[in-house]
Enzyme design. Structure first.
Site, PDB file in Angstrom:
ATOM      1  N   SER A 181      13.966  -5.766 -47.522  1.00 28.78           N
ATOM      2  CA  SER A 181      14.541  -6.315 -48.762  1.00 28.78           C
ATOM      3  C   SER A 181      15.481  -7.466 -48.457  1.00 28.78           C
ATOM      4  O   SER A 181      15.538  -8.454 -49.192  1.00 28.78           O
ATOM      5  CB  SER A 181      15.254  -5.217 -49.548  1.00 28.78           C
ATOM      6  OG  SER A 181      16.311  -4.664 -48.787  1.00 28.78           O
ATOM      7  N   GLY A 219      14.329  -0.491 -54.896  1.00 29.57           N
ATOM      8  CA  GLY A 219      14.585  -1.925 -54.812  1.00 29.57           C
ATOM      9  C   GLY A 219      14.516  -2.590 -56.175  1.00 29.57           C
ATOM     10  O   GLY A 219      15.361  -3.437 -56.506  1.00 29.57           O
ATOM     11  N   GLY A 264      16.301   5.822 -47.416  1.00 28.92           N
ATOM     12  CA  GLY A 264      17.681   6.093 -47.799  1.00 28.92           C
ATOM     13  C   GLY A 264      18.674   4.977 -47.571  1.00 28.92           C
ATOM     14  O   GLY A 264      19.872   5.178 -47.789  1.00 28.92           O
ATOM     15  N   ASP A 265      18.223   3.773 -47.147  1.00 28.85           N
ATOM     16  CA  ASP A 265      19.193   2.723 -46.829  1.00 28.85           C
ATOM     17  C   ASP A 265      19.235   1.589 -47.841  1.00 28.85           C
ATOM     18  O   ASP A 265      20.012   0.650 -47.694  1.00 28.85           O
ATOM     19  CB  ASP A 265      18.906   2.147 -45.442  1.00 28.85           C
ATOM     20  CG  ASP A 265      17.560   1.427 -45.379  1.00 28.85           C
ATOM     21  OD1 ASP A 265      16.775   1.530 -46.342  1.00 28.85           O
ATOM     22  OD2 ASP A 265      17.295   0.771 -44.350  1.00 28.85           O
ATOM     23  N   CYS A 266      18.424   1.652 -48.887  1.00 25.76           N
ATOM     24  CA  CYS A 266      18.335   0.552 -49.842  1.00 25.76           C
ATOM     25  C   CYS A 266      19.666   0.333 -50.576  1.00 25.76           C
ATOM     26  O   CYS A 266      20.149  -0.795 -50.679  1.00 25.76           O
ATOM     27  CB  CYS A 266      17.219   0.807 -50.846  1.00 25.76           C
ATOM     28  SG  CYS A 266      16.989  -0.521 -52.051  1.00 25.76           S
ATOM     29  N   HIS A 269       0.840  -1.207   0.000  1.00 28.04           N
ATOM     30  CA  HIS A 269       0.000   0.000   0.000  1.00 28.04           C
ATOM     31  C   HIS A 269       0.871   1.251   0.000  1.00 28.04           C
ATOM     32  O   HIS A 269       0.478   2.282   0.532  1.00 28.04           O
ATOM     33  CB  HIS A 269      -0.916   0.027   1.232  1.00 28.04           C
ATOM     34  CG  HIS A 269      -1.693  -1.231   1.438  1.00 28.04           C
ATOM     35  ND1 HIS A 269      -1.340  -2.172   2.384  1.00 28.04           N
ATOM     36  CD2 HIS A 269      -2.794  -1.710   0.808  1.00 28.04           C
ATOM     37  CE1 HIS A 269      -2.204  -3.178   2.334  1.00 28.04           C
ATOM     38  NE2 HIS A 269      -3.096  -2.917   1.387  1.00 28.04           N
ATOM     39  N   ASP A 276      11.184   2.646 -58.410  1.00 27.15           N
ATOM     40  CA  ASP A 276      11.329   2.039 -57.094  1.00 27.15           C
ATOM     41  C   ASP A 276      12.789   1.644 -56.891  1.00 27.15           C
ATOM     42  O   ASP A 276      13.371   0.948 -57.741  1.00 27.15           O
ATOM     43  CB  ASP A 276      10.444   0.798 -56.967  1.00 27.15           C
ATOM     44  CG  ASP A 276      10.663   0.097 -55.640  1.00 27.15           C
ATOM     45  OD1 ASP A 276      10.230   0.632 -54.614  1.00 27.15           O
ATOM     46  OD2 ASP A 276      11.298  -0.980 -55.648  1.00 27.15           O
TER      47      ASP A 276
END
Length: 611
Positions: free
Chosen positions: A483, A596, A436-438, A245, A594
């Site tokens: 991906s 990818g 931005g990481d592809c 409590h 695209d």
């Protein structure tokens, strides 16, 4: 002036720190009365053997689910400790529970009605709350009313907490906390098995004498509908022995889990401490360990705490509990803490089938009791290491599908170098329509595979299935994100598709073999992603390539189809992937493919150009 400014800055910082460390005042319910009523009513929804008296906040077993030939067990207490106590009403457990408001005892009249009107009392009633002043007084008053009405009744207040020593506890004695649930389970199982009121009462006392518990918390809790507590626990500290409590414990200390557990176990098991020596311990004593969540600790952390407690018990006290029970049994709302309870298993004096352990193991139908491991499983417990079977990895299983090693290195190397060189362009596209990481991901994967095929020590053979499986291992470890997962699934399926073309003798990896394997890979991939041509993904390049290779049996035609599919993505709106969330479509629709699909088409065209 400068002094005033510094004082104001310090005040603001203190306010921010307080806001970060104080208990959360956010709740889904603002009316605590309504909250308690609805929470109690929910028990009748999750356990059909229960009934609810909303006027008196009593949960009790329906008459047709119990028997007159047993002692009734009645408990209860303030709300906010769920699943205690109403969550333990059910077959093999309590017969009734009376609930108070949050952190407040139910009234004597509520308890009287539970004892006299809600349970069968032909064989007598054990009234068994926790040892808190309000509960003792109100449950005690109800006990006397029941006795005055001619009902055979016994009263016992569970007290297992060692967080406050004997000196400080004084005449009040130990508080009742999580270990009390073990006592409720034992006496309830004994009553269900036909034990007399005298046996049930004596067993409660005996179990309590051999039970110790202590809790710790990183913060006080906030009661819905009330102002937050002003006393908060500083960041980096923990309150050892905090009550359920918000009551203070023995002390606060810097928080470090291993040291905290060591402190708590010392309070539980150091029989040389005159202030807390509630039980003695001999080398052959058996214990049950209960790890209880005070409400706000994640299941992940609670499991880690259980492991640490068990390690230290075994290492420092040579105690290897014969039962380890972990879960949420008695909470302090959403308390950011846990408690440890140890019950020494002594002879119950009740005869065969009614030992403490057997009574704890007895089945129960109460939603709050989570100890699902059967006694037979515990009896076969073993710490012996398990020898894992060694299943052959795909790369360890040779195939007869063959491809000239030099040709493989030449063709694949050319395509990989094209992908590496295209990284800036892919990155540029992905910066506009993605995250931005592809390009970097594709380059990282291509460089790793290129290193494999160019390294003489890699010892690639003409077994093309083996080569693809080794590439799969690299892709799985080097390429992350969506991906990367798609490529890994596709290549795993490709290896299987190639192996399916194995005819038992040397099988050249012809265009027909590749086409059939790629067709299988495409089908396998469709099981794991809803993406189709037209969704603006790498499948806009992959599907046309595989389809045309199957039809034309010509890699140049297939690569051209992949390029056309990639170009078509410039005019598509994304329905899958990160591009869905990117705004400014007017600026890139019709211009940017695209990323990818573009990166894959670069690779596929690189393969075609090398042949």
């Amino acid at each position: 002036m400068k002094s005033d400014l510094l004082h104001k800055i310090h005040w603001i910082r203190c306010c921010r720190i307080h806001a970060l460390t104080r208990p959360s005042a956010k709740h889904f319910f603002s009316d605590p009365t309504h909250l308690v009523q609805t929470a109690l009513n929910s028990l009748t929804l999750t356990n059909p053997s229960l009934a609810y008296d909303p006027e008196n906040k009593i949960i009790f077993r329906r008459p047709d689910t119990t028997t007159k030939s047993k002692v009734a067990i009645v408990s209860g207490g303030g709300s906010g400790h769920e699943p205690a106590f109403a969550g333990y009403v059910g077959k093999g457990f309590l017969d009734a529970s009376a609930a108070g408001t949050i952190f407040a005892s139910p009234s004597a009249e509520q308890i009287r009605k539970a004892v006299m009107d809600c349970v069968d009392h032909e064989k007598g009633v054990l009234i068994i709350p926790m040892n808190y002043t309000g509960d003792v007084l109100n449950f005690g008053m109800a006990t006397e009313k029941a006795r005055a009405a001619g009902i055979k009744t016994e009263f016992f207040a569970i007290n297992d907490d060692v967080g406050v020593g004997k000196k400080k506890g004084g005449k009040v004695g130990r508080r009742g906390i999580s270990g009390g649930i073990l006592i409720l389970k034992i006496v309830s199982a004994l009553a269900e098995a036909g034990g007399s009121l005298e046996d049930v009462y004596r067993t409660a006392q005996l179990a309590n004498k051999n039970l110790v518990s202590v809790g710790s918390s990183l913060e006080h809790v906030h009661v819905p509908g009330r102002a937050p507590p002003t006393d908060t626990i500083p960041d980096g500290e923990v309150e050892v022995g905090m009550g359920i409590h918000n009551e203070p414990g023995s002390h606060r200390e810097k928080f470090e889990l291993t040291e905290l557990v060591a402190t708590m176990l010392l309070q539980l098991l150091d029989h040389n401490d005159p202030d807390r020596a509630w039980i003695t311990r001999k080398p052959d004593d058996d214990f049950v360990l209960l790890i209880n969540n005070l409400g706000g600790v994640s299941a992940l952390e609670l499991s880690g705490i259980t492991d640490e407690v068990y390690r230290q018990l075994n290492r420092d006290y040579n105690v290897r509990p014969i039962r380890v029970i972990q879960g949420t049994f008695l909470t302090s709302l959403n308390g950011l803490g846990f408690s440890i309870s140890l019950m020494k298993l002594v002879d119950s004096g009740l005869g065969e089938g009614k030992s403490f352990l057997e009574l704890l193991d007895a089945p129960a139908e109460a939603v709050g009791w989570s100890a699902p491991i059967r006694p037979e499983t515990w009896e076969h417990r073993s710490d012996a290491p398990v020898e894992l079977k060694r299943t052959k990895m795909p790369e360890d299983q040779p195939s007869n599908v063959k491809l000239d090693v030099d040709s493989l290195k030449k063709v694949l190397g050319s395509a990989l170098k094209r992908v590496i060189a295209a990284e800036p362009e892919v990155t540029h596209f992905d910066t506009i329509v993605g995250d931005g990481d592809c390009g970097v991901g594709l380059k990282r994967g291509a460089e790793a595979v290129l290193k494999l095929i160019e390294d003489p020590s890699s010892k690639l053979t003409d077994d093309v299935v083996n080569a693809v499986n080794r590439i799969v291992s690299i892709v799985e470890n080097v390429m992350d994100g969506t991906s990367g997962a798609i490529y890994a699934i596709f290549l795993n399926a490709l290896a299987h598709g190639l192996r399916e073309q194995d005819r038992g003798t040397t099988t050249p990896a012809t265009v027909d073999v590749w086409a059939a394997a790629l067709s299988y890979s495409l089908s396998a991939l469709s099981r794991y992603t809803p993406a189709q041509p037209g969704d603006r993904t790498l499948l806009d390049a992959l599907v046309p390539f595989c389809t045309q290779l199957q039809k034309a049996k010509d890699i140049h035609v297939a690569a051209k189809a992949a390029q056309q599919g990639t170009d078509s993505t410039k005019n598509m709106k994304a329905s899958l992937g990160r591009s869905v969330y990117v705004g400014g479509e007017d600026e890139w629709v019709g211009k940017i493919p695209d990323p990818g699909a573009y990166g894959l088409s670069v690779f596929l065209n690189g393969l075609a150009e090398a042949l």
